[in-house]
Design a protein around this motif. Structure first.
Motif, PDB file in Angstrom:
ATOM      1  N   ILE A 636       0.853  -1.180   0.000  1.00 28.72           N
ATOM      2  CA  ILE A 636       0.000   0.000   0.000  1.00 28.72           C
ATOM      3  C   ILE A 636       0.890   1.231   0.000  1.00 28.72           C
ATOM      4  CG2 ILE A 636      -0.202  -0.019   2.525  1.00 28.72           C
ATOM      5  CD1 ILE A 636      -2.980   1.183   2.234  1.00 28.72           C
ATOM      6  N   THR A 637       0.498   2.223  -0.793  1.00 29.42           N
ATOM      7  CA  THR A 637       1.258   3.459  -0.894  1.00 29.42           C
ATOM      8  C   THR A 637       0.555   4.566  -0.121  1.00 29.42           C
ATOM      9  OG1 THR A 637       2.132   2.841  -3.075  1.00 29.42           O
ATOM     10  CG2 THR A 637       2.219   5.177  -2.465  1.00 29.42           C
ATOM     11  N   ILE A 638       1.258   5.176   0.799  1.00 25.48           N
ATOM     12  CA  ILE A 638       0.759   6.303   1.582  1.00 25.48           C
ATOM     13  C   ILE A 638       1.712   7.458   1.350  1.00 25.48           C
ATOM     14  CG2 ILE A 638       0.168   7.152   3.874  1.00 25.48           C
ATOM     15  CD1 ILE A 638      -0.328   4.268   4.731  1.00 25.48           C
ATOM     16  N   GLY A 639       1.228   8.490   0.681  1.00 25.71           N
ATOM     17  CA  GLY A 639       2.121   9.568   0.284  1.00 25.71           C
ATOM     18  C   GLY A 639       3.101   9.061  -0.757  1.00 25.71           C
ATOM     19  N   ASP A 640       4.388   9.182  -0.511  1.00 25.57           N
ATOM     20  CA  ASP A 640       5.402   8.681  -1.435  1.00 25.57           C
ATOM     21  C   ASP A 640       6.069   7.422  -0.906  1.00 25.57           C
ATOM     22  OD1 ASP A 640       6.760   9.812   0.651  1.00 25.57           O
ATOM     23  OD2 ASP A 640       8.375  10.627  -0.592  1.00 25.57           O
ATOM     24  N   SER A 641       5.501   6.841   0.164  1.00 21.85           N
ATOM     25  CA  SER A 641       6.095   5.650   0.767  1.00 21.85           C
ATOM     26  C   SER A 641       5.217   4.442   0.500  1.00 21.85           C
ATOM     27  CB  SER A 641       6.275   5.838   2.281  1.00 21.85           C
ATOM     28  OG  SER A 641       7.102   6.946   2.554  1.00 21.85           O
ATOM     29  N   THR A 642       5.851   3.310   0.243  1.00 20.23           N
ATOM     30  CA  THR A 642       5.146   2.056   0.010  1.00 20.23           C
ATOM     31  C   THR A 642       5.442   1.100   1.156  1.00 20.23           C
ATOM     32  OG1 THR A 642       5.247   2.324  -2.397  1.00 20.23           O
ATOM     33  CG2 THR A 642       4.843   0.109  -1.552  1.00 20.23           C
ATOM     34  N   TYR A 643       4.382   0.505   1.699  1.00 20.09           N
ATOM     35  CA  TYR A 643       4.512  -0.425   2.812  1.00 20.09           C
ATOM     36  C   TYR A 643       4.010  -1.795   2.354  1.00 20.09           C
ATOM     37  CZ  TYR A 643       4.986   3.942   5.381  1.00 20.09           C
ATOM     38  OH  TYR A 643       5.398   5.173   5.814  1.00 20.09           O
ATOM     39  N   ASN A 644       4.723  -2.836   2.730  1.00 21.06           N
ATOM     40  CA  ASN A 644       4.390  -4.190   2.309  1.00 21.06           C
ATOM     41  C   ASN A 644       3.789  -4.986   3.466  1.00 21.06           C
ATOM     42  OD1 ASN A 644       5.485  -3.852  -0.360  1.00 21.06           O
ATOM     43  ND2 ASN A 644       7.539  -4.040   0.547  1.00 21.06           N
ATOM     44  N   ASN A 645       2.907  -5.927   3.080  1.00 21.40           N
ATOM     45  CA  ASN A 645       2.327  -6.861   4.045  1.00 21.40           C
ATOM     46  C   ASN A 645       1.643  -6.090   5.176  1.00 21.40           C
ATOM     47  OD1 ASN A 645       1.656  -9.319   5.163  1.00 21.40           O
ATOM     48  ND2 ASN A 645       3.664  -9.646   6.117  1.00 21.40           N
ATOM     49  N   VAL A 646       0.586  -5.347   4.811  1.00 20.56           N
ATOM     50  CA  VAL A 646      -0.040  -4.393   5.728  1.00 20.56           C
ATOM     51  C   VAL A 646      -1.503  -4.758   5.984  1.00 20.56           C
ATOM     52  CG1 VAL A 646      -0.743  -1.988   6.034  1.00 20.56           C
ATOM     53  CG2 VAL A 646       1.471  -2.524   5.012  1.00 20.56           C
ATOM     54  N   SER A 647      -1.894  -4.702   7.261  1.00 18.83           N
ATOM     55  CA  SER A 647      -3.312  -4.740   7.647  1.00 18.83           C
ATOM     56  C   SER A 647      -3.734  -3.310   7.970  1.00 18.83           C
ATOM     57  CB  SER A 647      -3.537  -5.639   8.866  1.00 18.83           C
ATOM     58  OG  SER A 647      -3.368  -6.997   8.534  1.00 18.83           O
ATOM     59  N   LEU A 648      -4.705  -2.789   7.219  1.00 20.86           N
ATOM     60  CA  LEU A 648      -5.179  -1.414   7.413  1.00 20.86           C
ATOM     61  C   LEU A 648      -6.513  -1.446   8.139  1.00 20.86           C
ATOM     62  CD1 LEU A 648      -4.840   1.638   6.836  1.00 20.86           C
ATOM     63  CD2 LEU A 648      -6.150   1.271   4.734  1.00 20.86           C
ATOM     64  N   ASP A 649      -6.552  -0.831   9.298  1.00 21.82           N
ATOM     65  CA  ASP A 649      -7.776  -0.787  10.108  1.00 21.82           C
ATOM     66  C   ASP A 649      -8.438   0.577   9.944  1.00 21.82           C
ATOM     67  OD1 ASP A 649      -9.374  -2.166  12.369  1.00 21.82           O
ATOM     68  OD2 ASP A 649      -9.006  -0.159  13.143  1.00 21.82           O
ATOM     69  N   GLN A 650      -9.736   0.567   9.595  1.00 24.69           N
ATOM     70  CA  GLN A 650     -10.465   1.812   9.337  1.00 24.69           C
ATOM     71  C   GLN A 650     -11.931   1.608   9.712  1.00 24.69           C
ATOM     72  OE1 GLN A 650     -10.035   3.158   5.288  1.00 24.69           O
ATOM     73  NE2 GLN A 650     -10.372   5.299   5.807  1.00 24.69           N
ATOM     74  N   ARG A 651     -12.604   2.699  10.074  1.00 22.64           N
ATOM     75  CA  ARG A 651     -14.018   2.634  10.444  1.00 22.64           C
ATOM     76  C   ARG A 651     -14.880   2.816   9.201  1.00 22.64           C
ATOM     77  NH1 ARG A 651     -15.529   1.573  15.818  1.00 22.64           N
ATOM     78  NH2 ARG A 651     -16.564   3.515  16.312  1.00 22.64           N
ATOM     79  N   TYR A 652     -15.977   2.003   9.124  1.00 23.56           N
ATOM     80  CA  TYR A 652     -16.889   2.075   7.994  1.00 23.56           C
ATOM     81  C   TYR A 652     -18.326   2.006   8.499  1.00 23.56           C
ATOM     82  CZ  TYR A 652     -12.894   0.986   4.944  1.00 23.56           C
ATOM     83  OH  TYR A 652     -11.705   1.016   4.284  1.00 23.56           O
TER      84      TYR A 652
END
Length: 823
Positions: A636-652
Motif C-alpha cells: 500500500i502506498t501512503i504519500g510517497d512511501s510504500t509499505y508491504n504486508n499491511v493490515s489497514l484498520d479503518q471505520r466504515y
C-alpha cells in the motif's frame, strides 16, 4: 436466546395476573406535604412512616420529594398513625387516619415540623444509601460503599454498574453497545473528546458521587449515542457550613489522590476540588501471527511478531464552582474545570517475515527488530453558567445553560525498524499530530404543570463544534529523518447542531405513569479534507417510557427511544498511524451517522428483607452501523512511501446490526453481616452487510460482589467478573476474567478510614486471545496484560454540617438544583 425471552414472558404474565388481583383489593393512599414550622420552607427527604394504630413498627413508608411532597399507595383498609422524622426536627405524629371503602384517598395537607431548639455541637450521621436505585428513566449506582474500587478510578467503578461492560483496556459498552454519550454532572466535557479511555482513567473513584445509566434517554437529552447515556456525578456539597475530604492511595500499579472543599453561608456556596493519578509503568507482552495470500493465492506470506511494550499513564483534574441564590426564586451557578491526562509507551518487537512462492519455489525470510514509541497528551478546560428561575406555581421553572469546552491534544509516534540482513537499509518514520477542539452549548429548558398529573417540558439547544489538527511527518532516509511533504497536512472540521424538543410526563387512571416526547435535531458539517463532502441532515427522535406499579414492591417498565451516533473526530481524522508498518490505522472522513431504535422492557421487585431484583430485556437495531474493518494489502502506498504486508484498520458504515438480550441484577442480604450482589448480561448481536452472510455473535458477562460487615466500622469485600468471547464480522473478541479483594477500617467516628486492596493477587497477567480474518489473510493475537496489584488507601472527612433551611426562601422554592442532566 429464545429461552430468555420465554423466561421473561412467563414473569410478565404472572405479574399481570397478580396486578389484576391487586386491583381488586380495597386499598387507598395517603398524601401530604412537609414544611418547616418557622420558615414555611419545604422539607425535602423527610422520612414518612405508616404504622398500624397502636403498633411500634412501620409497615410502609416513603421520603418527601424536593418540594416536600409525599404519597404512599396501596394501603389496606384500617386505622393508622403517620409519623414524620427529619434530622434537626422534632418527630411529628398524626393519629387515627382511617382508610375505608368510602374513604380511600386521604390528604393530610401541610404538616409543620418544629426545629429542635438546642444547638447541636457535633452530629454524626450514619446512613447507607442504596447502592443501586432503579428510577423511571434511569438507573443510579452509588459507589460510597464500594470497597474494591477504593483507590481506583472511574473505570473501576463502571465495572460494577449494572448493564455496563468494561474490558481490560478500559473500553466501555452499555448493554453491548460502545456508542455511549458520556457526561459529567449532566454536561458534555472536552475531557472525553480526545481519548475516552484515558479520560475515564483520570477520574479517581473517590471523586465520584454516583453514576447514572440512561438506556432510553427522553426528548430532553441529546439524541447522540445509540447505546444511551452515562452521566458521572462528581461529589459536591450543598449544606450550610464548611466541610471537605481528603483521599490518598498508593499501590504497585496505581496511585491517586483527591481533595474536596465545600463552603456555604446563607445564600452563597463554593465547591472546589483537585484530583490526580498515575498508572505506574507496566510492561505487556504480545504475540501476533498472520498468514496472507496474493490475489492468485500462489504466494503465501507469514508474519510473526513477538515483543513487549512498556506503558504508563497519568492525569489530574481541578475545578471550582459558585452558587448564588439571588432571591428565593432565582439561582445562579457557575463553574470552571481544568483537566490534563496523557500516556506514553515504548515497545520492542522481533519480526520474522517469510514469503513462499509456490510456482517458483522462492523462499524469502526477513528478520528485523522494531523500536517504537508513542506519546499522547491532552489538556481541556470547561466553563459553564447556569440560571434557574422558579415560579409561584409548583413545578413551573426555567433553566438556561451556557457551557463551553476547550481542548488541545498532541499525539506523537516514532518508529525505527532495523533488518538483520546488512544489505537492507533501516526504515522508520516519526509523526507529530497536534489538535484543538472547541464546543459551545447553549440550551433553554422550560417546564409547565398543566394539571396535577400532567406536566409539559420544552426547550431548544445549539451546539457548535470546531476541530482542527495538523500532521507533520518525517521519514528515515540514509540514517536521518527528513520531512515527508506527502504525509504533512492540516485537517479542519466544523459541526453545528440545532435541537428543539417537547415532552410530557403524565399519570393515567392511577395505573400508568409515563414520559413521552419528540426531539428534532439538525446537523450541518464542513471539512477542508480533499474530496470530502458531508451532507446536512435532520432527524426526528421520538421517545417514551411507561411504568406500572404492580404493588408497593414491584413495577414494570417499557421504553423506546430513537438515537443516532455521529462519527467522532478520532473516527474522521484521516491521519495514518504507522507506528507499526504492518498494522496501520486511519480515520474515515466520509462516515455517515449511525441510526438506532432501542426497545427495553424491565421489571423491578423489592423484598421485605432488603433483597432486590431487576430484569431488563432489550432489542436494538442500527442502520449505517459504524464498525472497524481490517483490510489486508500486499503493498500500500501512503504519500510517497510504500509499505508491504499491511493490515489497514479503518471505520466504515457496515450494513445493519441487531442486538437482543437480557440483563439480570439482584442484591441479597444473606445475613445481617453478609450481602451479595450479582449482575448477569446475555446478548446476541447479528451483523448484516449487503453482499455478505450475516454474522451472529453471542456473549455474556457475569459478576458477583460480596460484602461482609465484621463490625460497624470494619468490612471486607470481594468482586469477581467474567466476560465471554464474542464473534465479530472479522473474527472474535477475547474473553477475560479478573477478581478484586478489599478491606476497610473506619475510625474517629467514621471520619477517617484506611483500606487495603488487591487485584488478581495470584496471577500477574490477564491473557487475551483474539483473531481477525479476511478473504486473503488470517491473524491470531495474544496479549499478556499486567493486572496484579496491591494498594492502600486513606480517607479523611472534616468540617461541620449545619442542618437548617434558608429563612429567605418560601415554601414554593425548591432546594438548590443539581446540574442540568438534560444536556
Amino acid at each position: 436466546m429464545k429461552t430468555y425471552w420465554i423466561f421473561l414472558l412467563l414473569i410478565i404474565t404472572s405479574l399481570n395476573l397478580k396486578a389484576q388481583n391487586n386491583n381488586q383489593n380495597n386499598t387507598g393512599k395517603i398524601a401530604g406535604k412537609v414544611i418547616d414550622a418557622v420558615t414555611k420552607v419545604a422539607v425535602d427527604y423527610a422520612t414518612i412512616g405508616i404504622y398500624k394504630q397502636g403498633s411500634t413498627s412501620p409497615f410502609n413508608g416513603a421520603s418527601t420529594d424536593p418540594k416536600g411532597n409525599f404519597k404512599i399507595d396501596n394501603i389496606p383498609a384500617g386505622e393508622y398513625t403517620l409519623k414524620v422524622d427529619f434530622l434537626g426536627y422534632k418527630q411529628l405524629a398524626v393519629e387515627h387516619l382511617v382508610i375505608s371503602a368510602t374513604a380511600k384517598n386521604l390528604s393530610v395537607g401541610s404538616l409543620s415540623l418544629s426545629p429542635v431548639q438546642n444547638e447541636l455541637k457535633g452530629v454524626t450521621v450514619t446512613a447507607n444509601a442504596p447502592t443501586v436505585e432503579n428510577k423511571i428513566d434511569k438507573l443510579v449506582y452509588s459507589p460510597g460503599n464500594d470497597l474494591t474500587a477504593q483507590g481506583g478510578v472511574a473505570i473501576d467503578v463502571l465495572k460494577k454498574v449494572p448493564m455496563v461492560t468494561v474490558d481490560i483496556d478500559g473500553n466501555v459498552e452499555l448493554m453491548g453497545n460502545a456508542n455511549i454519550r458520556f457526561l459529567i454532572n449532566g454536561k458534555p466535557s472536552s475531557i472525553f473528546g480526545a481519548s475516552l479511555t484515558d479520560a475515564l482513567q483520570a477520574i479517581p473513584a473517590s471523586q465520584i458521587k454516583s453514576i447514572e445509566v440512561i438506556t432510553s434517554p427522553g426528548a430532553k437529552y441529546d439524541a447522540a449515542g445509540t447505546g444511551g447515556i452515562i452521566n458521572i456525578i462528581l461529589k459536591d456539597s450543598k449544606v450550610q457550613g464548611i466541610n471537605g475530604s481528603v483521599n490518598l492511595s498508593a499501590g504497585t500499579r496505581l496511585e491517586n489522590g483527591s481533595f474536596n472543599l465545600s463552603a456555604r453561608k446563607g445564600n452563597f456556596g463554593v465547591n472546589a476540588f483537585f484530583s490526580g493519578n498515575e498508572q505506574l509503568n507496566s510492561t505487556a507482552i504480545s504475540t501476533n501471527n498472520r498468514t496472507s495470500y496474493n490475489g492468485a493465492r500462489d504466494t503465501v506470506t507469514s508474519l510473526s511478531q513477538k515483543g513487549s511494550n512498556a506503558f504508563k499513564r497519568s492525569g489530574y483534574q481541578s475545578g471550582i464552582s459558585f452558587n448564588w441564590s439571588i432571591s428565593p426564586k432565582d439561582e445562579l451557578t457557575t463553574s470552571i474545570n481544568f483537566n490534563h491526562f496523557g500516556n506514553n509507551g515504548h515497545g520492542i518487537t522481533n519480526q520474522d517475515q517469510n514469503t513462499l512462492a509456490a510456482l517458483t519455489g522462492q523462499n524469502i525470510d526477513t528478520l528485523s527488530l522494531s523500536n517504537s514509541g508513542s506519546r499522547f497528551s491532552a489538556n481541556s478546560k470547561d466553563w459553564s453558567l447556569a440560571y434557574k428561575k422558579t415560579f409561584a406555581k409548583e413545578g413551573q421553572e426555567l433553566n438556561i445553560l451556557y457551557n463551553a469546552s476547550y481542548g488541545s491534544n498532541v499525539n506523537d509516534y516514532t518508529l525505527r525498524q532495523d533488518y538483520l540482513a546488512p544489505v537492507v537499509p533501516s526504515t522508520g518514520s516519526t509523526s507529530n499530530n497536534p489538535g484543538k477542539d472547541k464546543e459551545t452549548d447553549i440550551s433553554v429548558d422550560y417546564s409547565q404543570p398543566i394539571a396535577k398529573d400532567f406536566n409539559i417540558e420544552t426547550g431548544a439547544k445549539t451546539v457548535i463544534e470546531n476541530l482542527n489538527n495538523s500532521i507533520v511527518s518525517q521519514t528515515l532516509n540514509n540514517g536521518a529523518y527528513i520531512p515527508n511533504p506527502f504525509q504533512t497536512y492540516g485537517f479542519t472540521y466544523k459541526r453545528t447542531i440545532f435541537a428543539y424538543y417537547v415532552s410530557a410526563s403524565f399519570s393515567l387512571f392511577n395505573f400508568v405513569d409515563g414520559k413521552a416526547g419528540l426531539r428534532y435535531e439538525h446537523t450541518s458539517s464542513t471539512s477542508d479534507f480533499p474530496n470530502t463532502i458531508i451532507p446536512s441532515y435532520g432527524i426526528f427522535a421520538p421517545s417514551f417510557v411507561l411504568t406500572h406499579k404492580l404493588s408497593k414492591t414491584q413495577s414494570i417498565k417499557f421504553s423506546y427511544s430513537y438515537r443516532l451516533e455521529r462519527p467522532e473526530y478520532r473516527d474522521l481524522n484521516p491521519f495514518y498511524n504507522i507506528s507499526d508498518p504492518h498494522n496501520i490505522s486511519t480515520g474515515n472522513p466520509n462516515l455517515k451517522p449511525e441510526l438506532g431504535h432501542n426497545f427495553e422492557l424491565g421489571y423491578n421487585k423489592s423484598f421485605d428483607k432488603g433483597a432486590n431484583v431487576y430484569v431488563a430485556a432489550f432489542y436494538r437495531y442500527n442502520t449505517n452501523d459504524i464498525q472497524s474493518f481490517t483490510t489486508f494489502y500486499p503493498s500500500i502506498t501512503i504519500g510517497d512511501s510504500t509499505y508491504n504486508n499491511v493490515s489497514l484498520d479503518q471505520r466504515y458504515n457496515i450494513g445493519r446490526e441487531n442486538n437482543m438480550g437480557i440483563n439480570l441484577y439482584g442484591s441479597l442480604p444473606v445475613t445481617g453481616k453478609l450481602s451479595l450482589r450479582s449482575n448477569m448480561f446475555f446478548a446476541d448481536r447479528v451483523t448484516t452487510n449487503p453482499g455478505s452472510p450475516s454474522v451472529s455473535g453471542f456473549m455474556y458477562r457475569i459478576n458477583l460482589n460480596g460484602n461482609y460487615q465484621f463490625a460497624d466500622d470494619f468490612a471486607a469485600e470481594f468482586f469477581v467478573n467474567y466476560r465471554s468471547s464474542q464473534k465479530t464480522i472479522q473474527g472474535s473478541r477475547p474473553a477475560f476474567a479478573f477478581y478484586n479483594l478489599a478491606v476497610r477500617k473506619q475510625f474517629m467516628n467514621k471520619k477517617a478510614s484506611i483500606g487495603l486492596t488487591a487485584a488478581n493477587p495470584f496471577s500477574q497477567y490477564v491473557n487475551l486471545q483474539s483473531s481477525t480474518f479476511g478473504s486473503n489473510f488470517n491473524q491470531s493475537s495474544s496479549r499478556l496484560v499486567p493486572f496484579r496489584s496491591f494498594g492502600i488507601s486513606l480517607s479523611y472527612k472534616f468540617g461541620k454540617l449545619e442542618f437548617k433551611k434558608d429563612k429567605e426562601r418560601d415554601d414554593n422554592s425548591p432546594p438548590m438544583p443539581q446540574d442540568n442532566a438534560g444536556q
